[in-house]
Design a protein around this motif. Structure first.
Motif, PDB file in Angstrom:
ATOM      1  N   UNK A   1       4.654  -2.554   2.889  1.00 39.04           N
ATOM      2  CA  UNK A   1       5.426  -3.460   2.044  1.00 39.04           C
ATOM      3  C   UNK A   1       6.803  -3.659   2.680  1.00 39.04           C
ATOM      4  N   UNK A   2       7.371  -4.835   2.461  1.00 40.09           N
ATOM      5  CA  UNK A   2       8.711  -5.104   2.960  1.00 40.09           C
ATOM      6  C   UNK A   2       9.743  -4.380   2.093  1.00 40.09           C
ATOM      7  N   UNK A   3      10.746  -3.809   2.732  1.00 46.09           N
ATOM      8  CA  UNK A   3      11.806  -3.114   2.013  1.00 46.09           C
ATOM      9  C   UNK A   3      12.554  -4.084   1.107  1.00 46.09           C
ATOM     10  N   UNK A   4      12.772  -3.655  -0.152  1.00 46.64           N
ATOM     11  CA  UNK A   4      13.439  -4.526  -1.128  1.00 46.64           C
ATOM     12  C   UNK A   4      14.597  -3.833  -1.841  1.00 46.64           C
ATOM     13  N   UNK A   5      14.912  -2.607  -1.437  1.00 42.39           N
ATOM     14  CA  UNK A   5      15.860  -1.791  -2.205  1.00 42.39           C
ATOM     15  C   UNK A   5      16.672  -0.945  -1.246  1.00 42.39           C
ATOM     16  N   UNK A   6      17.983  -0.937  -1.429  1.00 41.36           N
ATOM     17  CA  UNK A   6      18.891  -0.184  -0.559  1.00 41.36           C
ATOM     18  C   UNK A   6      18.775   1.304  -0.844  1.00 41.36           C
ATOM     19  N   UNK A   7      18.471   2.091   0.176  1.00 38.04           N
ATOM     20  CA  UNK A   7      18.321   3.542   0.019  1.00 38.04           C
ATOM     21  C   UNK A   7      19.369   4.264   0.859  1.00 38.04           C
ATOM     22  N   UNK A   8      19.180   4.259   2.168  1.00 36.28           N
ATOM     23  CA  UNK A   8      20.107   4.949   3.065  1.00 36.28           C
ATOM     24  C   UNK A   8      21.203   4.008   3.539  1.00 36.28           C
ATOM     25  N   UNK A   9      22.468   4.462   3.537  1.00 39.81           N
ATOM     26  CA  UNK A   9      23.549   3.621   4.066  1.00 39.81           C
ATOM     27  C   UNK A   9      23.486   3.458   5.577  1.00 39.81           C
ATOM     28  N   UNK A  10      22.531   4.135   6.229  1.00 40.06           N
ATOM     29  CA  UNK A  10      22.382   4.022   7.677  1.00 40.06           C
ATOM     30  C   UNK A  10      21.203   3.126   8.071  1.00 40.06           C
ATOM     31  N   UNK A  11      20.547   2.510   7.084  1.00 35.40           N
ATOM     32  CA  UNK A  11      19.368   1.699   7.357  1.00 35.40           C
ATOM     33  C   UNK A  11      19.603   0.271   6.875  1.00 35.40           C
ATOM     34  N   UNK A  12      19.183  -0.706   7.682  1.00 28.99           N
ATOM     35  CA  UNK A  12      19.278  -2.107   7.305  1.00 28.99           C
ATOM     36  C   UNK A  12      18.237  -2.438   6.237  1.00 28.99           C
ATOM     37  N   UNK A  13      18.326  -3.643   5.668  1.00 30.50           N
ATOM     38  CA  UNK A  13      17.365  -4.078   4.671  1.00 30.50           C
ATOM     39  C   UNK A  13      16.137  -4.729   5.297  1.00 30.50           C
ATOM     40  N   UNK A  14      16.275  -5.284   6.480  1.00 32.54           N
ATOM     41  CA  UNK A  14      15.173  -6.024   7.100  1.00 32.54           C
ATOM     42  C   UNK A  14      14.201  -5.049   7.765  1.00 32.54           C
ATOM     43  N   UNK A  15      13.490  -4.293   6.918  1.00 29.85           N
ATOM     44  CA  UNK A  15      12.595  -3.247   7.387  1.00 29.85           C
ATOM     45  C   UNK A  15      11.266  -3.318   6.647  1.00 29.85           C
ATOM     46  N   UNK A  16      10.267  -2.640   7.205  1.00 27.96           N
ATOM     47  CA  UNK A  16       8.944  -2.540   6.581  1.00 27.96           C
ATOM     48  C   UNK A  16       8.585  -1.072   6.402  1.00 27.96           C
ATOM     49  N   UNK A  17       8.046  -0.739   5.218  1.00 22.25           N
ATOM     50  CA  UNK A  17       7.529   0.601   4.964  1.00 22.25           C
ATOM     51  C   UNK A  17       6.022   0.612   5.204  1.00 22.25           C
ATOM     52  N   UNK A  18       5.551   1.575   5.963  1.00 22.77           N
ATOM     53  CA  UNK A  18       4.110   1.813   6.118  1.00 22.77           C
ATOM     54  C   UNK A  18       3.783   3.180   5.535  1.00 22.77           C
ATOM     55  N   UNK A  19       3.005   3.180   4.471  1.00 21.45           N
ATOM     56  CA  UNK A  19       2.614   4.409   3.792  1.00 21.45           C
ATOM     57  C   UNK A  19       1.230   4.844   4.280  1.00 21.45           C
ATOM     58  N   UNK A  20       1.059   6.146   4.450  1.00 22.11           N
ATOM     59  CA  UNK A  20      -0.268   6.726   4.684  1.00 22.11           C
ATOM     60  C   UNK A  20      -0.423   7.893   3.726  1.00 22.11           C
ATOM     61  N   UNK A  21      -1.480   7.870   2.913  1.00 19.55           N
ATOM     62  CA  UNK A  21      -1.599   8.786   1.788  1.00 19.55           C
ATOM     63  C   UNK A  21      -2.999   9.400   1.735  1.00 19.55           C
ATOM     64  N   UNK A  22      -3.044  10.708   1.578  1.00 17.67           N
ATOM     65  CA  UNK A  22      -4.262  11.404   1.154  1.00 17.67           C
ATOM     66  C   UNK A  22      -4.088  11.691  -0.326  1.00 17.67           C
ATOM     67  N   UNK A  23      -4.708  10.903  -1.216  1.00 12.57           N
ATOM     68  CA  UNK A  23      -4.460  11.072  -2.653  1.00 12.57           C
ATOM     69  C   UNK A  23      -5.168  12.293  -3.221  1.00 12.57           C
ATOM     70  N   UNK A  24      -4.634  12.838  -4.316  1.00 19.86           N
ATOM     71  CA  UNK A  24      -5.305  13.958  -5.009  1.00 19.86           C
ATOM     72  C   UNK A  24      -6.437  13.399  -5.876  1.00 19.86           C
ATOM     73  N   UNK A  25      -7.570  13.110  -5.271  1.00 19.00           N
ATOM     74  CA  UNK A  25      -8.629  12.395  -5.958  1.00 19.00           C
ATOM     75  C   UNK A  25      -9.253  13.197  -7.091  1.00 19.00           C
ATOM     76  N   UNK A  26      -9.086  14.512  -7.084  1.00 21.53           N
ATOM     77  CA  UNK A  26      -9.584  15.349  -8.177  1.00 21.53           C
ATOM     78  C   UNK A  26      -8.791  16.637  -8.186  1.00 21.53           C
ATOM     79  N   UNK A  27      -8.984  17.455  -9.221  1.00 18.70           N
ATOM     80  CA  UNK A  27      -8.296  18.735  -9.287  1.00 18.70           C
ATOM     81  C   UNK A  27      -8.772  19.693  -8.201  1.00 18.70           C
TER      82      UNK A  27
END
Length: 270
Positions: free
Chosen positions: A152-178
């Motif tokens: 997803x494209x970055x839409x929210x200011x987080x770090x004062x050392x990072x520009x806004x024109x960035x993309x987040x790439x998430x990789x997730x192993x979800x907790x599919x069960x207990x």
């Protein structure tokens, strides 16, 4: 002891590695709670070391998440999902840091949102910054299973050392069960020249009991204070390395809805 819970404790390492313009890395250990929102009242009402008030060894407050209102958190999340045309009706699990001695700060909380038939329908990434802001990225999952890749494209200011024109790439192993022993969330931040920052958490599951909560706290007694202190200490180190501060923006909408997710092989699903 409360038995048969889908909630749990995940303990493990967090890493951050900035690749440009100066290499900068850190690694430390913490624990996060995976809370099934349907079990919230049972957990805070019956576990000795997990309360619901402002103070206590560890505590949870729904107002620390979502829009901060008195509306039940699961209702808020499902309203956002329905507004995006996503299937709801199943469990919603929140991976987050608890309050420690009354103090809360969550750079990232992750919601695993399921449809009525039990399949994972969406992941919502709730990002907070040190300026008191909060924004959510709602990412549909579709029919994918196993490790998920989302962007997803970055839409929210987080770090004062990072520009806004960035993309987040998430990789997730979800907790599919207990029974899922390990949950992993990693984020690659890209600019126009490629990867800029790598960060992630990998946690090993244990049952959420008073004994395990006490053990987790003893291993990380000032957890949330450690996180916020670490953020500011690393900011000082980055300034000393010559990085300059960037300006930010405030999003006009509290939720960004992203595109469809991918499996770990890169195949896109509807």
């Amino acid at each position: 002891m409360i038995t048969g819970l889908r909630s749990g404790i995940y303990s493990g390492p967090v890493f951050h590695r900035r690749l440009r313009p100066r290499v900068h890395a850190l690694r430390y250990r913490l624990f996060m709670l995976l809370i099934d929102l349907d079990e919230w009242d049972a957990l805070v009402g019956r576990l000795r070391w997990l309360g619901s008030g402002r103070f206590g060894l560890m505590s949870l407050r729904q107002s620390d998440h979502g829009d901060g209102s008195a509306m039940p958190l699961k209702v808020q999340i499902e309203q956002r999902m329905r507004a995006a045309g996503l299937a709801t009706g199943g469990r919603v699990q929140l991976l987050t840091l608890p309050r420690i001695l009354g103090y809360a700060f969550n750079p990232l909380s992750v919601y695993f949102c399921h449809a009525e038939d039990g399949r994972l329908s969406a992941i919502l990434y709730e990002v907070s910054n040190t300026f008191g802001g909060r924004h959510a990225y709602l990412m549909p999952v579709g029919a994918a299973s196993g490790p998920l890749r989302q962007s997803v494209e970055k839409a929210f200011h987080v770090s004062p050392f990072m520009d806004m024109d960035l993309t987040y790439r998430f990789e997730v192993d979800p907790p599919e069960s207990e029974a899922a022993e390990i949950t992993r969330v990693s984020i690659t931040v890209d600019d126009a020249n490629g990867p800029l920052l790598l960060t992630g958490f990998s946690g090993l599951r244990s049952e959420i009991t008073d004994a395990n909560l006490r053990r987790a706290w003893l291993g990380h007694p000032l957890l949330t204070l450690k996180v916020i202190a670490g953020i500011h200490w690393e900011a000082i180190r980055l300034l000393l390395k010559g990085l300059r501060l960037r300006g930010g923006v405030t999003p006009t909408h509290p939720v960004t809805v992203g595109g469809l997710s991918e499996t770990s092989t890169g195949a896109r699903h509807a």
